[in-house]
Design an enzyme around this catalytic site. Structure first.
Site, PDB file in Angstrom:
ATOM      1  N   ASP A  78     108.031 -58.555  44.171  1.00 28.64           N
ATOM      2  CA  ASP A  78     108.223 -59.911  43.736  1.00 28.64           C
ATOM      3  C   ASP A  78     107.371 -60.711  44.523  1.00 28.64           C
ATOM      4  OD1 ASP A  78     109.641 -61.930  42.060  1.00 28.64           O
ATOM      5  OD2 ASP A  78     110.324 -62.545  44.129  1.00 28.64           O
ATOM      6  N   GLU A  80     103.715 -58.075  41.630  1.00 27.29           N
ATOM      7  CA  GLU A  80     103.698 -59.381  40.636  1.00 27.29           C
ATOM      8  C   GLU A  80     102.767 -60.315  41.362  1.00 27.29           C
ATOM      9  OE1 GLU A  80     106.579 -62.959  39.312  1.00 27.29           O
ATOM     10  OE2 GLU A  80     106.619 -62.160  41.456  1.00 27.29           O
TER      11      GLU A  80
END
Length: 584
Positions: A221, A298
């Site tokens: 993330d 990401e």
């Protein structure tokens, strides 16, 4: 005829390539996938019970969004304990059972890792709040003295990516207001200090904890975050992301997160050079395990060359290609992204990736039904333009054939295979996304794409909570979900599920994920036509407003809608908003 260079190691020798190079990876958002205990919240038991469904769909791997111990201020992306399962989702024993069952079915498991920030209820942050400025406890996070005569102003002008200021002031042990801490997201998500050696060692140990349990990889993330520019300089620019050859303007102060161009216009908290040292260290950790373990970034950065710096030989294995997602329903933008992606991927000998939707975006079948099918709204409410559901679904089905025909790895967000639309009429009182509240509703938020998916058309909560007649889901489902339910689509000819299953199967049989493409003479993005060849398959997509004549003599392998093919004066044509795979 235009050609594109080879883009994946698998193209040279598929037998020797790692599993992730050409995988179809399915994202499970655990709280909204399947509820195994009937309490209205999806859980790991529910995931285990539905693994056969995913194996039948034909995907190769499952990526699980966070299920760790968390106060759930941001749906689990605020982690209080990286080594345990939140009771909402079950237990470590439930995780192990799910992992073992997945492996028995031939499915790999990728788990989400959230290294940029913790929860404010993490033991480290609780210790930091009661420690003195300058202490080792505070040095794990980014605490700074404020500006002004009494430190009453934030250390800089950074804004939270969920809206509002990125700094919160905390009291000293004597009760007087003291230092400020940085939180690029919600106030309950304090940023870690990645200049601190203890932070780096801790996160490497978290990797080992899950690798030892047998996970096959990690989705990282905010992978372009963590490292901040020295001195934490002010920044408030407007930035532009490139989708294909088009520019999409993003407000740098209020963007939902993740758009981060590089160079002179780069935010000082994204895509800093130091993040690559972190991933080189993580690469070494994964190398210590067998089975081709992987990391996928990401990283919402541009230009494309910056994205592929994350997947150099000694760093990660994959990075999400958000330019493909942002291209929308536009032939020129899709074409531009594909050309650029495959070129940059080949430069670092890494696989391309393709994705249409995820848990942070309005579902693509709804975006494609808007008046501007290239727009990227931050949620849709009943007060906003409502998508054309039928048109959006047709375009979404066609987009899946464009995606699955491309070499590399494809990501499917749960419900994509059912053609699920966004829930665009959620009442404000049920919304839970912190970005909705921090922007006072200016951003509708991400709840609409996170609504629990439907399994049975005639069951309570559409079967999400199994046999429990009282299982009310954590977010309400729209009535339209009944016609999208899995039991209305599995083994039903012409359904979106069967289209996905057929395309994924053919993709595997014909080696499209490990192939390479060349643009054929029919390719004409300016007219709205995409046409390329990958091995034994011709992919044609009609994004124009007129029927398109297909080449003579080619057999149809799969078409996005059966009625999209017709014979006009002896010539086979493809209707607008449709795609087809033909024999090469």
């Amino acid at each position: 005829m235009n050609s594109v260079p080879a883009s994946t190691p698998a193209e040279a020798d598929n037998a020797d390539s790692p599993w992730w190079a050409d995988a179809v990876i399915y994202q499970v958002y655990p709280r909204s996938f399947a509820d195994g205990n009937g309490d209205g919240m999806g859980d790991l038991v529910g995931v285990t019970e539905r693994l056969n469904y995913l194996a039948d769909l034909g995907v190769n791997a499952v990526w699980l969004s966070p299920f760790y111990t968390s106060p759930q201020a941001d749906a689990g992306y605020d982690v209080a304990d990286y080594r345990n399962v939140d009771p909402l989702f079950g237990s470590l024993a439930d995780f192990d059972e799910m992992l073992n069952e997945a492996h028995e079915l031939g499915l790999k498991i990728i788990v989400d890792l959230v290294p940029n920030h913790t929860s404010d209820e993490h033991e480290w942050f609780k210790a930091a709040l009661v420690a003195a400025p300058g202490s080792s406890e505070r040095d794990r996070y980014i605490f700074r003295d404020g500006k002004g005569e009494n430190g009453e102003e934030p250390p800089n002008n950074w804004q939270s990516l969920f809206g509002g200021p990125a700094w919160t002031r905390v009291p000293n042990t004597d009760g007087a207001l003291g230092q400020w801490y940085l939180h690029l997201f919600d106030t309950k998500q304090p940023d870690l200090n990645w200049e601190n050696a203890e932070v780096r060692a801790e996160m490497e140990d978290v990797l080992r904890f899950w690798l030892d349990r047998g996970v096959d990889g990690f989705r990282v993330d905010v992978a372009h975050g963590m490292v901040k520019a020295e001195g934490l300089p002010d920044w408030s620019a407007k930035v532009a992301m490139v989708a294909g050859n088009e520019s999409v303007e993003i407000d740098g102060e209020a963007a939902e997160g993740n758009m981060a161009p590089s160079g002179d216009n780069a935010p000082p908290y994204f895509d800093q050079e130091g993040v690559h040292d972190i991933y080189r260290a993580w690469h070494k950790v994964l190398k210590g395990y067998d089975g081709d373990r992987m990391l996928v970034a990401e990283a919402w950065v541009e230009p494309m060359s910056r994205i592929f710096r994350y997947v150099r030989d000694d760093e990660m294995q994959q990075a999400f290609n958000f330019g493909f997602l942002l291209a929308g329903w536009d032939a020129a933008r899709i074409h531009g992204n594909v050309v650029e992606t495959l070129h940059e991927a080949s430069a670092v000998n890494a696989p391309a990736t393709w994705v249409l939707s995820n848990h942070d975006t309005v579902r693509h079948s709804s975006r494609y039904g808007l008046a501007d099918p290239t727009s990227f709204p931050k949620g849709i409410s009943a007060d906003d333009e409502q998508p054309d559901e039928e048109l959006g679904l047709a375009r979404g089905r066609a987009a899946s054939l464009i995606m699955f025909g491309l070499p590399g790895s494809a990501y499917v967000y749960q419900g994509d295979e059912l053609g699920l639309p966004e829930h665009t009429t959620l009442p404000n009182e049920v919304r839970q996304d912190p970005s909705f509240f921090r922007t006072e509703g200016a951003e509708r938020g991400r709840d609409g794409c996170r609504v629990p998916i439907p399994w049975e058309a005639d069951a309570p909560a559409y079967g999400f909570s199994g046999d429990n007649p009282d299982g009310e889901p954590w977010l309400p489902q729209p009535e339209s979900f009944a016609r999208y339910a899995a039991d209305e689509q599995v083994d039903v000819e012409g359904s979106t599920f069967e289209l996905y299953r057929q395309a994924i199967s053919l993709r595997s049989q014909l080696g499209l994920g490990s192939g390479s493409i060349e643009w054929t003479e029919a390719n004409d993005p300016a007219r709205g036509i995409l046409a390329y060849r990958n091995g034994k398959v011709q992919v044609l997509a009609n994004l124009s407003g007129e029927p398109f004549e297909l080449p003579d003599g080619a057999g149809v392998l799969v078409v996005s809608e059966e009625q999209a093919l017709s014979n006009r004066g002896g010539a086979e044509t493809l209707a607008p908003n449709a795609a087809v795979w033909l024999t090469a």
